[in-house]
Write a protein that holds these residues in place. Structure first.
Motif, mmCIF file in Angstrom:
data_model
loop_
_atom_site.group_PDB
_atom_site.id
_atom_site.type_symbol
_atom_site.label_atom_id
_atom_site.label_comp_id
_atom_site.label_asym_id
_atom_site.label_seq_id
_atom_site.Cartn_x
_atom_site.Cartn_y
_atom_site.Cartn_z
ATOM 1 N N PHE A 198 0.897 -1.258 0.049
ATOM 2 C CA PHE A 198 -0.155 -0.011 0.006
ATOM 3 C C PHE A 198 0.869 1.256 -0.130
ATOM 4 O O PHE A 198 1.796 1.215 0.379
ATOM 5 C CB PHE A 198 -0.883 0.082 1.075
ATOM 6 N N VAL A 199 0.210 2.411 -0.487
ATOM 7 C CA VAL A 199 0.720 3.473 -0.271
ATOM 8 C C VAL A 199 -0.260 4.671 -0.034
ATOM 9 O O VAL A 199 -1.363 4.763 -0.647
ATOM 10 C CB VAL A 199 1.574 4.092 -1.441
ATOM 11 N N VAL A 200 -0.034 5.809 0.637
ATOM 12 C CA VAL A 200 -0.630 6.858 0.909
ATOM 13 C C VAL A 200 -0.221 8.075 0.176
ATOM 14 O O VAL A 200 0.911 8.277 0.236
ATOM 15 C CB VAL A 200 -0.891 7.409 2.428
ATOM 16 N N LEU A 201 -1.235 8.493 -0.868
ATOM 17 C CA LEU A 201 -0.862 9.599 -1.832
ATOM 18 C C LEU A 201 -1.486 10.883 -1.240
ATOM 19 O O LEU A 201 -2.353 11.381 -0.636
ATOM 20 C CB LEU A 201 -1.627 9.275 -3.045
ATOM 21 N N PHE A 202 -0.204 11.743 -1.141
ATOM 22 C CA PHE A 202 -0.604 13.211 -0.923
ATOM 23 C C PHE A 202 -0.725 14.043 -2.229
ATOM 24 O O PHE A 202 0.347 13.913 -3.174
ATOM 25 C CB PHE A 202 0.631 13.788 -0.043
ATOM 26 N N GLU A 203 -1.657 14.529 -2.569
ATOM 27 C CA GLU A 203 -2.060 15.255 -3.983
ATOM 28 C C GLU A 203 -1.553 14.371 -4.941
ATOM 29 O O GLU A 203 -0.940 14.677 -5.749
ATOM 30 C CB GLU A 203 -1.241 16.489 -3.862
ATOM 31 N N VAL B 209 2.101 11.334 -16.117
ATOM 32 C CA VAL B 209 0.903 10.932 -15.309
ATOM 33 C C VAL B 209 1.067 11.216 -13.946
ATOM 34 O O VAL B 209 2.056 11.824 -13.684
ATOM 35 C CB VAL B 209 1.131 9.197 -15.533
ATOM 36 N N SER B 210 -0.236 11.231 -13.375
ATOM 37 C CA SER B 210 -0.297 11.690 -11.951
ATOM 38 C C SER B 210 0.353 10.592 -11.232
ATOM 39 O O SER B 210 0.473 9.392 -11.463
ATOM 40 C CB SER B 210 -1.651 11.867 -11.815
ATOM 41 N N LYS B 211 0.429 11.026 -9.839
ATOM 42 C CA LYS B 211 0.850 9.798 -8.898
ATOM 43 C C LYS B 211 -0.313 8.560 -8.780
ATOM 44 O O LYS B 211 0.132 7.431 -8.629
ATOM 45 C CB LYS B 211 1.117 10.564 -7.545
ATOM 46 N N LYS B 212 -1.414 8.963 -9.121
ATOM 47 C CA LYS B 212 -2.601 8.273 -8.945
ATOM 48 C C LYS B 212 -2.440 7.248 -10.109
ATOM 49 O O LYS B 212 -2.849 5.885 -9.878
ATOM 50 C CB LYS B 212 -3.862 8.736 -8.587
ATOM 51 N N GLU B 213 -2.102 7.713 -11.196
ATOM 52 C CA GLU B 213 -2.168 6.781 -12.492
ATOM 53 C C GLU B 213 -0.808 6.055 -12.433
ATOM 54 O O GLU B 213 -0.873 5.067 -12.858
ATOM 55 C CB GLU B 213 -2.339 8.094 -13.719
ATOM 56 N N ASP C 135 -2.988 -6.714 -5.598
ATOM 57 C CA ASP C 135 -3.290 -6.654 -4.217
ATOM 58 C C ASP C 135 -2.727 -5.373 -3.804
ATOM 59 O O ASP C 135 -2.708 -5.018 -2.334
ATOM 60 C CB ASP C 135 -2.959 -7.703 -3.269
ATOM 61 N N PHE C 136 -2.107 -4.558 -4.529
ATOM 62 C CA PHE C 136 -1.451 -3.114 -4.404
ATOM 63 C C PHE C 136 -2.720 -2.060 -4.034
ATOM 64 O O PHE C 136 -3.682 -1.932 -4.669
ATOM 65 C CB PHE C 136 -0.674 -2.638 -5.293
ATOM 66 N N THR C 137 -2.896 -1.385 -2.813
ATOM 67 C CA THR C 137 -3.786 -0.599 -2.408
ATOM 68 C C THR C 137 -3.083 0.813 -2.236
ATOM 69 O O THR C 137 -2.134 0.956 -1.707
ATOM 70 C CB THR C 137 -4.342 -0.982 -1.154
ATOM 71 N N PHE C 138 -3.737 1.750 -3.070
ATOM 72 C CA PHE C 138 -3.317 3.251 -2.720
ATOM 73 C C PHE C 138 -4.579 3.914 -2.459
ATOM 74 O O PHE C 138 -5.661 3.919 -3.060
ATOM 75 C CB PHE C 138 -2.604 3.636 -3.934
ATOM 76 N N VAL C 139 -4.407 4.990 -1.484
ATOM 77 C CA VAL C 139 -5.469 5.930 -0.863
ATOM 78 C C VAL C 139 -4.966 7.411 -1.098
ATOM 79 O O VAL C 139 -3.577 7.485 -0.673
ATOM 80 C CB VAL C 139 -6.091 5.444 0.477
ATOM 81 N N ASP C 140 -5.954 8.285 -1.224
ATOM 82 C CA ASP C 140 -5.432 9.822 -0.882
ATOM 83 C C ASP C 140 -5.604 10.054 0.347
ATOM 84 O O ASP C 140 -6.670 9.938 0.884
ATOM 85 C CB ASP C 140 -6.663 10.516 -2.213
ATOM 86 N N ALA C 141 -4.499 11.011 0.758
ATOM 87 C CA ALA C 141 -4.694 11.379 2.187
ATOM 88 C C ALA C 141 -5.659 12.500 2.143
ATOM 89 O O ALA C 141 -5.968 13.434 1.450
ATOM 90 C CB ALA C 141 -3.077 11.898 2.830
ATOM 91 N N ASP D 38 1.762 17.393 -0.071
ATOM 92 C CA ASP D 38 3.197 16.932 -0.345
ATOM 93 C C ASP D 38 4.127 17.954 -0.414
ATOM 94 O O ASP D 38 3.895 19.115 -0.978
ATOM 95 C CB ASP D 38 2.840 16.431 -1.786
ATOM 96 N N PRO D 39 5.330 17.929 0.376
ATOM 97 C CA PRO D 39 6.172 19.067 0.282
ATOM 98 C C PRO D 39 6.863 19.413 -1.102
ATOM 99 O O PRO D 39 7.462 20.426 -1.369
ATOM 100 C CB PRO D 39 7.051 18.463 1.429
ATOM 101 N N ASP D 40 6.703 18.176 -1.835
ATOM 102 C CA ASP D 40 7.083 18.460 -3.225
ATOM 103 C C ASP D 40 5.996 18.708 -3.911
ATOM 104 O O ASP D 40 5.012 17.793 -4.515
ATOM 105 C CB ASP D 40 7.661 17.056 -4.006
ATOM 106 N N GLN D 41 5.950 20.288 -4.431
ATOM 107 C CA GLN D 41 4.856 20.836 -5.185
ATOM 108 C C GLN D 41 4.861 20.698 -6.555
ATOM 109 O O GLN D 41 4.162 21.600 -7.231
ATOM 110 C CB GLN D 41 4.440 22.143 -4.595
ATOM 111 N N ARG D 42 5.767 19.896 -7.250
ATOM 112 C CA ARG D 42 6.069 19.854 -8.580
ATOM 113 C C ARG D 42 4.808 19.291 -9.057
ATOM 114 O O ARG D 42 4.242 18.250 -8.769
ATOM 115 C CB ARG D 42 7.011 18.837 -9.133
#
Length: 312
Positions: A194-199, A240-244, A255-261, A266-270
């Motif tokens: 899993f991973v938690v996505l910021f923006e 592509v976006s982080k979600k894509e 079985d990889f899970t990802f959710v938006d915080a 994200d401190p990296d605003q690129r």
């Protein structure tokens, strides 16, 4: 045609993929590296008569000068790369990423060729549509990008240079990096699931490490028609976006899970979409897709795990 090529930082993530290719093509390659990470990533190059490794620091003028004198081509890869590392050691970042390059350019003759990697992170957030070409205004956010922008400006005053604004690099390398976004997310998919996505809607461009090595070879082969120019280098179908990106990974790790915080940023605003049309018009096009890179990383992460302080 073969050249005497000086590659600084040649034992690093990009260099340890590029240097063997240059040697195989018949060039004499001198690598200057401080081997900060105790890497043995160029061991497989020692059988080449034209391979010369030098342990040293690019910031030391007495080390650089004799190496520069014998070089036809300089590829300055040595850098403290990425925002976190530069924030950890801002003085080291400035002296390595900017001051050492300024010193080097002072001693490079008008006849010597310089092929330098810069970064498309200099675009920051792009224009109102987040779209960027080589002519777009630069809005660097991180210290790493700010120093690279300053260096590129100085670089382009030299008559015999090419600047490659690299997209975010991914893929396996003898000197591996797990902190790059694609590599990081695939590693998390393999080990954490899993991973938690910021923006997670933020976009950026990507390029495989072997295609980065190829663009330096392309620049060498087409130098006279490409010199004096800046080129974005990335996969045109991988803005592509982080979600894509996570959706691409999930195709291979079901079985990889990802959710938006729901809170935080994200401190990296690129956040940008990059055009690579200019480099493609010179005859260069990346050959490795994002999906191919993900599959390659999955093989690599079946063999390596960053568990130095774990029991399993």
């Amino acid at each position: 045609m073969s050249y005497n090529i000086l590659v600084t930082g040649g034992a690093g993530y990009i260099g340890s993929t590029l240097v063997p290719r240059l040697l195989e093509a018949g060039h004499k390659v001198t690598v200057l590296d401080n081997f900060l990470f105790k890497q043995a990533s160029l061991n497989n190059c020692c059988h080449y008569d034209n391979f010369v490794p030098v342990k040293g620091d690019i910031r030391t003028e007495r080390t650089m000068l004799p190496l520069l004198k014998t070089a036809d081509v300089i590829i300055p890869l040595a850098a403290l790369v990425g925002a976190p590392l530069c924030n950890l050691d801002p003085v080291g970042a400035t002296t390595t990423n900017h001051d050492a390059i300024t010193m080097m350019l002072k001693h490079v003759s008008r006849e010597q060729r310089v092929l330098m990697p810069t970064t498309n992170s200099a675009y920051g957030s792009g224009d109102e549509n987040n779209c960027c070409t080589e002519d777009s205004p630069l809005k660097p956010i991180s210290k790493y990008a700010i120093d690279k922008v300053a260096v590129e400006k100085e670089l382009m005053q030299h008559p015999n240079v090419i600047s490659f604004r690299l997209a975010t690099v991914f893929g396996m390398s003898p000197r591996m990096r797990l902190d790059l976004l694609v590599n990081d997310f695939v590693y998390r998919a393999v080990n954490d699931r899993f991973v938690v996505l910021f923006e997670g809607h933020f976009k950026r461009n990507y390029v495989h490490i072997r295609d980065v090595a190829r663009v330096f070879e392309h620049g060498l082969e087409n130098f006279e028609t490409m010199k004096g120019q800046i080129y974005n280098v990335g996969l045109s179908n991988a803005n592509v976006s982080k979600k894509e990106l996570c959706e691409h990974i999930k195709k291979f790790v079901p079985d990889f899970t990802f959710v938006d915080a729901q809170v935080g940023r994200d401190p990296d605003q690129r956040n940008y979409i990059v055009s690579n049309e200019k480099i493609e018009k010179t005859g260069y096009k990346p050959t490795y897709s994002l999906d191919q890179g993900i599959q390659e990383l999955l093989k690599g992460f079946a063999m390596i795990k960053n568990s130095i302080y774990g029991n399993v």
